[in-house]
Design an enzyme around this catalytic site. Structure first.
Site, PDB file in Angstrom:
ATOM      1  N   SER A 139       3.449   4.231 -11.079  1.00 44.78           N
ATOM      2  CA  SER A 139       4.893   4.259 -10.831  1.00 44.78           C
ATOM      3  C   SER A 139       5.696   4.366 -12.123  1.00 44.78           C
ATOM      4  CB  SER A 139       5.281   2.962 -10.108  1.00 44.78           C
ATOM      5  OG  SER A 139       6.663   2.735 -10.199  1.00 44.78           O
ATOM      6  N   GLU A 141       7.989   2.591 -12.727  1.00 47.41           N
ATOM      7  CA  GLU A 141       8.325   1.209 -13.103  1.00 47.41           C
ATOM      8  C   GLU A 141       7.355   0.668 -14.163  1.00 47.41           C
ATOM      9  OE1 GLU A 141      11.030  -0.308 -12.234  1.00 47.41           O
ATOM     10  OE2 GLU A 141      11.689   1.134 -10.741  1.00 47.41           O
ATOM     11  N   TYR A 163       5.798  -5.929 -10.118  1.00 50.21           N
ATOM     12  CA  TYR A 163       5.349  -4.639  -9.569  1.00 50.21           C
ATOM     13  C   TYR A 163       4.890  -3.715 -10.698  1.00 50.21           C
ATOM     14  CZ  TYR A 163       5.865  -0.013  -7.349  1.00 50.21           C
ATOM     15  OH  TYR A 163       5.656   1.271  -6.889  1.00 50.21           O
TER      16      TYR A 163
HETATM   17  P1  NDP Z   1       5.326   2.543   1.652  1.00 45.10           P
HETATM   18  O1  NDP Z   1       6.014   1.255   1.434  1.00 45.10           O
HETATM   19  O2  NDP Z   1       5.905   3.531   2.592  1.00 45.10           O
HETATM   20  O3  NDP Z   1       3.810   2.253   2.103  1.00 45.10           O
HETATM   21  C1  NDP Z   1       3.060   1.230   1.522  1.00 45.10           C
HETATM   22  C2  NDP Z   1       1.728   1.147   2.220  1.00 45.10           C
HETATM   23  O4  NDP Z   1       0.978   0.045   1.648  1.00 45.10           O
HETATM   24  C3  NDP Z   1       1.839   0.856   3.715  1.00 45.10           C
HETATM   25  O5  NDP Z   1       0.822   1.539   4.404  1.00 45.10           O
HETATM   26  C4  NDP Z   1       1.596  -0.646   3.778  1.00 45.10           C
HETATM   27  O6  NDP Z   1       1.067  -1.100   5.004  1.00 45.10           O
HETATM   28  C5  NDP Z   1       0.545  -0.814   2.700  1.00 45.10           C
HETATM   29  N1  NDP Z   1       0.487  -2.215   2.253  1.00 45.10           N
HETATM   30  C6  NDP Z   1       1.485  -2.968   1.758  1.00 45.10           C
HETATM   31  N2  NDP Z   1       1.062  -4.210   1.512  1.00 45.10           N
HETATM   32  C7  NDP Z   1      -0.242  -4.253   1.879  1.00 45.10           C
HETATM   33  C8  NDP Z   1      -1.240  -5.274   1.894  1.00 45.10           C
HETATM   34  N3  NDP Z   1      -0.976  -6.495   1.462  1.00 45.10           N
HETATM   35  N4  NDP Z   1      -2.476  -4.967   2.356  1.00 45.10           N
HETATM   36  C9  NDP Z   1      -2.756  -3.731   2.776  1.00 45.10           C
HETATM   37  N5  NDP Z   1      -1.855  -2.717   2.802  1.00 45.10           N
HETATM   38  C10 NDP Z   1      -0.617  -2.981   2.361  1.00 45.10           C
HETATM   39  O7  NDP Z   1       5.136   3.200   0.198  1.00 45.10           O
HETATM   40  P2  NDP Z   1       5.041   4.744  -0.216  1.00 45.10           P
HETATM   41  O8  NDP Z   1       4.213   5.470   0.749  1.00 45.10           O
HETATM   42  O9  NDP Z   1       6.416   5.221  -0.504  1.00 45.10           O
HETATM   43  O10 NDP Z   1       4.291   4.627  -1.620  1.00 45.10           O
HETATM   44  C11 NDP Z   1       2.894   4.916  -1.757  1.00 45.10           C
HETATM   45  C12 NDP Z   1       2.431   4.438  -3.122  1.00 45.10           C
HETATM   46  O11 NDP Z   1       3.169   5.112  -4.142  1.00 45.10           O
HETATM   47  C13 NDP Z   1       2.610   2.948  -3.364  1.00 45.10           C
HETATM   48  O12 NDP Z   1       1.525   2.484  -4.110  1.00 45.10           O
HETATM   49  C14 NDP Z   1       3.883   2.890  -4.216  1.00 45.10           C
HETATM   50  O13 NDP Z   1       3.882   1.738  -5.048  1.00 45.10           O
HETATM   51  C15 NDP Z   1       3.759   4.165  -5.028  1.00 45.10           C
HETATM   52  N6  NDP Z   1       5.051   4.683  -5.474  1.00 45.10           N
HETATM   53  C16 NDP Z   1       5.980   5.114  -4.562  1.00 45.10           C
HETATM   54  C17 NDP Z   1       7.195   5.598  -4.981  1.00 45.10           C
HETATM   55  C18 NDP Z   1       8.218   6.105  -3.998  1.00 45.10           C
HETATM   56  O14 NDP Z   1       9.323   6.491  -4.414  1.00 45.10           O
HETATM   57  N7  NDP Z   1       7.927   6.152  -2.706  1.00 45.10           N
HETATM   58  C19 NDP Z   1       7.539   5.690  -6.423  1.00 45.10           C
HETATM   59  C20 NDP Z   1       6.491   5.207  -7.289  1.00 45.10           C
HETATM   60  C21 NDP Z   1       5.290   4.737  -6.821  1.00 45.10           C
HETATM   61  P3  NDP Z   1       2.030  -1.601   6.196  1.00 45.10           P
HETATM   62  O15 NDP Z   1       2.443  -0.337   6.874  1.00 45.10           O
HETATM   63  O16 NDP Z   1       1.162  -2.464   7.011  1.00 45.10           O
HETATM   64  O17 NDP Z   1       3.186  -2.314   5.567  1.00 45.10           O
END
Ligand code: NDP
Length: 335
Positions: A139, A141, A163
């Site tokens: 990220s 961040e 994070y």
């Molecule tokens: P979302 O918040 O849409 O999705 C996050 C996913 O992680 C969901 O499937 C969620 O499951 C799962 N998750 C969260 N906590 C847990 C846990 N404790 N155990 C298992 N699964 C978990 O994020 P994005 O799709 O937007 O982002 C994808 C990746 O990219 C992430 O790693 C994010 O940090 C990174 N990222 C995203 C950015 C953006 O602008 N979107 C920018 C920079 C990095 P559930 O559905 O059950 O909550």
């Protein structure tokens, strides 16, 4: 010699495992990989009920074409059993507590989810098949909030949240696996990306929704904080395509994934209202309480490496992003 072409075709199709498949990126990535003829498996946390909940709205189109596995990342044995059973050729580790702001409120949970789980899935992937290709979602961040120049792969890290710290530590782990064990693990350092599948709590999604509701007379005004705030915003579909390109190559590396362009909340607001024939100024209320105490300087990506080395090309510019998000909200009311 009789050759069973059906069998050959099956054995040649790749197997992908996506953690975080229920999220914005996971769902688009699963769709892309299905188109590319992969067999797609996804990890879903155990407290969600497969298929029965609204929680799977992003996977609706493809739910019958993927295999979901309930898993508790805290249970090492379950995790190992499943990775062994799936035998993925490619792993996309996207699961994360993905709200930077929330991470200050719950450091232990954020570090456990975003660092320890990354370590587990990375280590298991290598143990079970050292030839697995592994993508980790980093990220912006991971960088300081006060960088004026464009950020590239050589820019120093300086995270300012649990994070960001977890993402940076995970990135170093991914890099060490690559360098010490010759494991094919890469980090894609993702800048902000949005889409119709973004969570409702994010500002561009809030605007897109409000524009549609105002257009159809269901809402009168929209209340926002600092509309001068800028970000390097891209479309999630382009970013999951970049993830696939990263895992497709034989030589792992780290890549900045962003647009290299800044836009403000006001730019999005103006274009979104204009798209439905309205002037945003008539509907906007600014609430100072919604201003962030410490809004960061806008970080901006330099994605030249991925463009040059992997020929990454975006399909969505900022105007297309606005259009896609607003169209999606309008469609809900037209239906
Ligand atoms: P979302 O918040 O849409 O999705 C996050 C996913 O992680 C969901 O499937 C969620 O499951 C799962 N998750 C969260 N906590 C847990 C846990 N404790 N155990 C298992 N699964 C978990 O994020 P994005 O799709 O937007 O982002 C994808 C990746 O990219 C992430 O790693 C994010 O940090 C990174 N990222 C995203 C950015 C953006 O602008 N979107 C920018 C920079 C990095 P559930 O559905 O059950 O909550």
């Amino acid at each position: 010699m009789i050759v069973n072409f059906y069998k050959i075709k099956i054995s040649m199709s790749k197997i992908a495992l996506i953690t975080g498949i229920t999220g914005q990126d996971g769902s688009y990535l699963a769709e892309l990989l299905i188109k590319k003829k992969y067999k797609v498996h996804g990890f879903v946390r155990t407290n969600q009920k497969i298929k029965k909940s609204d929680h799977y709205w992003r996977l609706k189109k493809i739910i019958k074409k993927i295999k979901l596995h309930l898993v508790d990342f805290n249970k090492d044995y379950d995790l190992k059993r499943l990775v062994k059973k799936i035998k993925p050729n490619e792993v996309y580790h996207l699961a994360a507590q993905a709200h930077d702001g929330h991470s200050f409120k719950n450091e232990f949970y954020t570090l456990n989810t975003n660092f320890n789980f990354t370590h587990k899935i990375l280590s298991l992937s290598k143990e079970i098949n050292p030839k697995t290709k592994f993508f980790f979602a980093g990220s912006s961040e991971m960088y300081s909030k006060n960088i004026k120049e464009k950020i590239n792969e050589k820019t120093n890290f300086n995270p300012k949240s649990a994070y960001g710290i977890a993402k940076t530590a995970s990135h170093y782990l991914v890099k060490n696996y690559r360098e010490n064990y010759a494991f094919n693990s890469s980090t894609g350092i993702l800048f902000n990306h949005e889409s119709p599948r973004k969570g409702d709590e994010f500002v561009l999604k809030k605007i897109a929704k409000s524009v549609a509701r105002i257009k159809f007379g269901l809402q009168k005004k929209i209340t926002l904080g600092n509309i001068k705030s800028k970000r390097d915003w891209g479309h999630a579909k382009d970013y999951v395509y970049a993830m696939w390109l990263v895992n497709k190559q034989n030589k792992a590396s780290d890549y900045i994934i962003g647009t290299g362009q800044l836009n403000s909340v006001e730019d999005f607001l103006k274009k979104a209202f204009k798209y439905v024939g309205l002037n945003y100024k008539k509907y906007l209320i600014i609430d100072k309480k919604l201003f962030r105490k410490k809004d960061s300087l806008a970080r901006i990506a330099n994605p030249n490496k991925i463009i040059r080395e992997l020929k990454w090309k975006r399909k969505f510019n900022f105007d297309n992003l606005v259009k896609d998000m607003v169209d999606n909200e309008l469609k809900k009311f037209k239906n």
